[in-house]
Design a protein around this motif. Structure first.
Motif, PDB file in Angstrom:
ATOM      1  N   ASN A 520      50.597  15.981  34.970  1.00 45.23           N
ATOM      2  CA  ASN A 520      51.128  14.337  35.229  1.00 45.23           C
ATOM      3  C   ASN A 520      50.155  13.878  36.089  1.00 45.23           C
ATOM      4  N   TYR A 521      49.142  12.939  35.845  1.00 43.09           N
ATOM      5  CA  TYR A 521      48.338  11.669  36.715  1.00 43.09           C
ATOM      6  C   TYR A 521      48.322  11.228  36.842  1.00 43.09           C
ATOM      7  N   THR A 522      47.870  10.522  37.880  1.00 45.62           N
ATOM      8  CA  THR A 522      48.147   9.709  38.386  1.00 45.62           C
ATOM      9  C   THR A 522      46.707   8.703  38.834  1.00 45.62           C
ATOM     10  N   HIS A 523      45.970   7.679  37.897  1.00 44.99           N
ATOM     11  CA  HIS A 523      44.660   7.533  39.093  1.00 44.99           C
ATOM     12  C   HIS A 523      45.390   6.562  39.600  1.00 44.99           C
ATOM     13  N   LYS A 524      45.120   6.231  41.103  1.00 47.71           N
ATOM     14  CA  LYS A 524      44.744   4.319  41.543  1.00 47.71           C
ATOM     15  C   LYS A 524      43.909   4.129  42.135  1.00 47.71           C
ATOM     16  N   PHE A 533      45.506   1.177  37.635  1.00 47.27           N
ATOM     17  CA  PHE A 533      46.710   2.037  37.487  1.00 47.27           C
ATOM     18  C   PHE A 533      46.627   2.113  36.604  1.00 47.27           C
ATOM     19  N   ARG A 535      49.032   5.931  34.793  1.00 41.90           N
ATOM     20  CA  ARG A 535      49.240   7.560  35.146  1.00 41.90           C
ATOM     21  C   ARG A 535      49.996   7.967  33.228  1.00 41.90           C
ATOM     22  N   GLY A 605      54.150   8.091  30.044  1.00 42.76           N
ATOM     23  CA  GLY A 605      52.970   7.463  31.332  1.00 42.76           C
ATOM     24  C   GLY A 605      53.506   6.180  32.792  1.00 42.76           C
ATOM     25  N   HIS A 608      50.399  -0.988  35.106  1.00 41.49           N
ATOM     26  CA  HIS A 608      50.943  -1.839  35.672  1.00 41.49           C
ATOM     27  C   HIS A 608      50.360  -3.156  35.640  1.00 41.49           C
ATOM     28  N   SER A 612      46.665  -2.805  35.251  1.00 37.65           N
ATOM     29  CA  SER A 612      46.359  -1.533  34.214  1.00 37.65           C
ATOM     30  C   SER A 612      44.934  -1.947  33.802  1.00 37.65           C
ATOM     31  N   ALA A 620      41.879   8.335  34.065  1.00 37.67           N
ATOM     32  CA  ALA A 620      43.307   9.081  34.090  1.00 37.67           C
ATOM     33  C   ALA A 620      43.289  10.006  32.941  1.00 37.67           C
TER      34      ALA A 620
END
Length: 734
Positions: A520-524, A533, A535, A605, A608, A612, A620
């Protein structure tokens, strides 16, 4: 699926008289007559079974060469089919060589293939285009590791074969034990169609159980072939073995079964027709015997090729129609049809690229235009030749079923050519993955010849790969074994005048996981203006192999599955997620080797509206994969080799002790008179330098061969050591 099973090269089925009549109706009588008298055969076997020696005798008896020469080149000339200096020096075949010969009214195209597993692609592509094969076995060693590999290749392309037990003059020769091995180890319905007259140093000739005659070779080179009555003392054995032949044939042929039930003996004609039918239907292999080196019983082998192996009309060849969604199309083997041919082998000759072509349909004419189906390019055929090892003979045209070569045509191995009216493509052949790598650098100043040589070798040999390591900037060559890479390094020195220095051999390790793990990974990233962004939520799990034991691709391939619903990740970002997953597979987190056997399932996921992007989701997914990989009990896999060793019995203890020291697992041992064979599974990483150790342990009398079997998890302490070494190497770069 790697093994090309959905679309085999030949799908040989029983050919009924009606089918045969319909197929011959499509060709004119002259063409049908030419095809009936044409055979395309390959000669395959384990190392040192006598393939090239046998081909040398075939060429001599068919009048293609005037005198016989020694395979190892001790007479200063060497065998005709081993035209490369390296082949003559080492006494091995490196490249398959093609030739053609005439036997009576028949023409035979012959390809002599290497026996060493490192050059297995040469056997692979020869069997891909041939209609039949001769499997040669040693009368003492019998079915060995490479024999099993060749058998697998013959089955993959549905190639009918006759078996020839060679070296009947050797001490310990026992052909009937070899027939049993064909039945038990290769699971073939096999029976001897000959028995030997004498054995070892008393070997004089053979008794033909089909024609019920005895054959002897006389003269300095066995050129006088004499037929006599069967010696009285051999009558009981001949009768017994003839009954065995009838029994084996009765299991696979209805006509012989009826005769057998009526307790009658088939006529010579009934025998020959039944053996031919069963051999072409892949239900039977007739076993012949002789000694090529002692010039004995090679002529009956030529007769058997004509009598029992199929002509091009009796083989069903399939192409894929690109215009019709790759629907399979059966090709018609006649010269009056539109042209279809397959480029199956490339060589850089003195006059440019030499492309070997098998013509499946139609006629190839000098000066005509042909189209490469893959590239769509139209090419003129400037020169057309028939090959005779390194020599070539110019011809104006080649008909359907023939094997020839063209000059000056730029293409890749496996390309299909047509006359432009058809959009057909022949199915591809199986190419094994390399198992060993070497760092390679030229001695002194780098010359253009260095890259020229590597490009040429890659084009010629699909199992030879070259890449530049992104970090160390070293040129890495990969191949099927130490000998394979040594030969190419030696060829660079001889043919391109480039002397090279090689690094320590690198084993093709793989990384994988042993249990599922969630991510469960969020890249921002926010840095003024539009940010990044993405996820991703889901899990990774090990891929479970398919039911088919040959299904290597299922076991090793990694898969990406999208289960996102409700548009939480817009569909246009899903391919970017897959790319991120593929990025993660390229270089594993443990020791930097590729990752295999993992399925990544994307379940959910978030995106944005502004921030995004494809890049955000790609990063991500890659980071999510790396994070989950660490939680999924990762392990390192190493290539395990199937090693076959043969040595005198007195050294058995030393050899098995040496294998144990190298973490080998003994699978099978067999003692034959004063020699023993042992088969073991040994990690490739522990096999370096084994040839020197085996020589010193057996006073130079032991020999071994190995081939890739599978990747298996390394032991825990080895894994820890590998990870530690990798970390030290990475730290040293910083």
């Amino acid at each position: 699926m790697v093994f090309a099973q959905p679309q085999p090269a030949h799908s040989l089925g029983p050919i009924s008289c009606l089918q045969r009549f319909q197929s011959t109706a499509a060709g004119d009588p002259t063409d049908v007559n030419r095809l009936e008298h044409l055979r395309n055969i390959g000669i395959s076997a384990h190392i040192d079974s006598g393939k090239t020696t046998c081909t040398e005798r075939i060429l001599y008896y068919t009048g293609r060469i005037k005198e016989i020469h020694d395979v190892r080149g001790r007479d200063g000339v060497g065998a005709k089919m081993d035209s490369m200096d390296l082949e003559r020096e080492k006494g091995i075949t490196i490249q398959s060589a093609a030739t053609y010969a005439s036997w009576g009214d028949n023409n035979i195209n012959i390809i002599d293939t290497p026996g060493h597993v490192d050059f297995t692609i040469e056997v692979e592509r020869a069997l891909r285009v041939l209609d039949g094969a001769v499997l040669i076995l040693c009368s003492v060693s019998g079915v060995q590791s490479q024999t099993i590999t060749v058998d697998r290749q013959m089955r993959r392309y549905n190639v009918p074969r006759i078996s020839f037990i060679n070296k009947m003059d050797r001490a310990g020769a026992n052909p009937f034990r070899i027939v049993d091995q064909l039945r038990n180890k290769l699971k073939l319905t096999a029976a001897a169609v000959q028995i030997p007259i004498g054995a070892e140093d008393q070997f004089q000739g053979v008794v033909d159980l089909v024609r019920w005659k005895a054959y002897y070779n006389e003269g300095d080179s066995g050129e006088n072939f004499v037929t006599k009555d069967i010696p009285e003392d051999l009558m009981p054995l001949a009768t017994e073995k003839r009954m065995e032949l009838i029994e084996q044939l009765a299991n696979v042929d209805d006509e012989i079964a009826d005769i057998y039930l009526m307790e009658e003996v088939p006529t010579t004609e009934q025998f020959m027709k039944a053996i031919r039918r069963a051999t072409i239907d892949l239900k039977f292999t007739p076993v012949l015997m002789g000694s090529a080196f002692k010039n004995t019983a090679v002529q009956p082998l030529l007769d058997a090729v004509i009598d029992y192996l199929p002509n091009p009309m009796e083989v069903k060849n399939t192409a894929l129609d690109i215009k019709d969604n790759e629907a399979p199309i059966t090709l018609s083997p006649f010269s009056n049809q539109p042209f279809v041919g397959l480029a199956f082998k490339l060589e850089e000759g003195r006059y440019g690229q030499l492309t070997y072509v098998r013509i499946y349909q139609g006629t190839l004419k000098k000066g005509s235009f042909i189209t490469n189906v893959k590239t769509g390019k139209k090419i003129k055929v400037p020169r057309l030749v028939r090959m005779h090892a390194a020599d070539m003979e110019d011809v104006d045209e080649l008909g359907a079923g023939e094997i020839g070569a063209v000059f000056g045509v730029d293409c890749a191995s496996g390309d299909t050519f047509t006359d432009g009216t058809l959009q057909y493509s022949m199915s591809s052949m199986f190419v094994p993955e390399p198992v060993i790598s070497l760092a390679l650098s030229p001695k002194g100043k780098e010359s253009p010849n260095f890259s020229k040589a590597l490009n040429r070798f890659q084009k010629e040999d699909p199992t030879f790969r070259v890449h530049v390591d992104a970090e160390s900037k070293e040129t890495i060559i990969s191949g099927m074994g130490e000998l394979h890479l040594q030969i190419y390094v030696e060829r660079m020195k001889r043919e391109y005048n480039v002397e090279c220095v090689t690094g320590k051999p690198q084993v093709a390790f793989r990384e994988t996981i042993t249990q599922p793990a969630k991510f469960n990974y969020t890249h921002k990233k926010q840095s003024g203006g539009a940010g990044q962004f993405g996820r991703v939520v889901g899990h990774i799990e090990p891929v479970v192999a398919g039911d088919d034991e040959d299904d290597l691709e299922d076991k090793n391939a990694s898969q990406f599955e999208n289960r996102v619903i409700g548009g939480n990740i817009p569909t246009n970002y899903i391919p970017a997620c897959e790319k991120g997953f593929r990025d993660g597979l390229e270089k594993g987190p443990l020791i930097g080797h590729p990752v295999t056997g993992i399925r990544m399932v994307l379940e959910d996921g978030a995106a944005h509206a502004v921030d995004s992007s494809e890049l955000a989701f790609r990063i991500a997914t890659k980071n999510a994969f790396t994070e989950a990989f660490a939680k999924a009990k990762p392990t390192i896999m190493e290539p395990i080799m199937n090693v076959s060793i043969s040595a005198p019995v007195e050294f058995q203890g030393a050899v098995i002790g040496g294998l144990n020291k190298r973490k080998g697992t003994v699978v099978d041992t067999e003692v034959q008179e004063d020699y023993f064979n042992v088969i073991a599974d040994v990690p490739l990483n522990d096999m370096f330098g084994y040839s020197t150790e085996l020589r010193s342990a057996t006073q130079g009398k032991g020999e071994f061969s190995m081939e890739y079997k599978e990747h298996q998890a390394v032991q825990t302490f080895v894994q820890e050591q590998l990870i530690q070494d990798y970390k030290q190497k990475e730290a040293a770069k910083k």
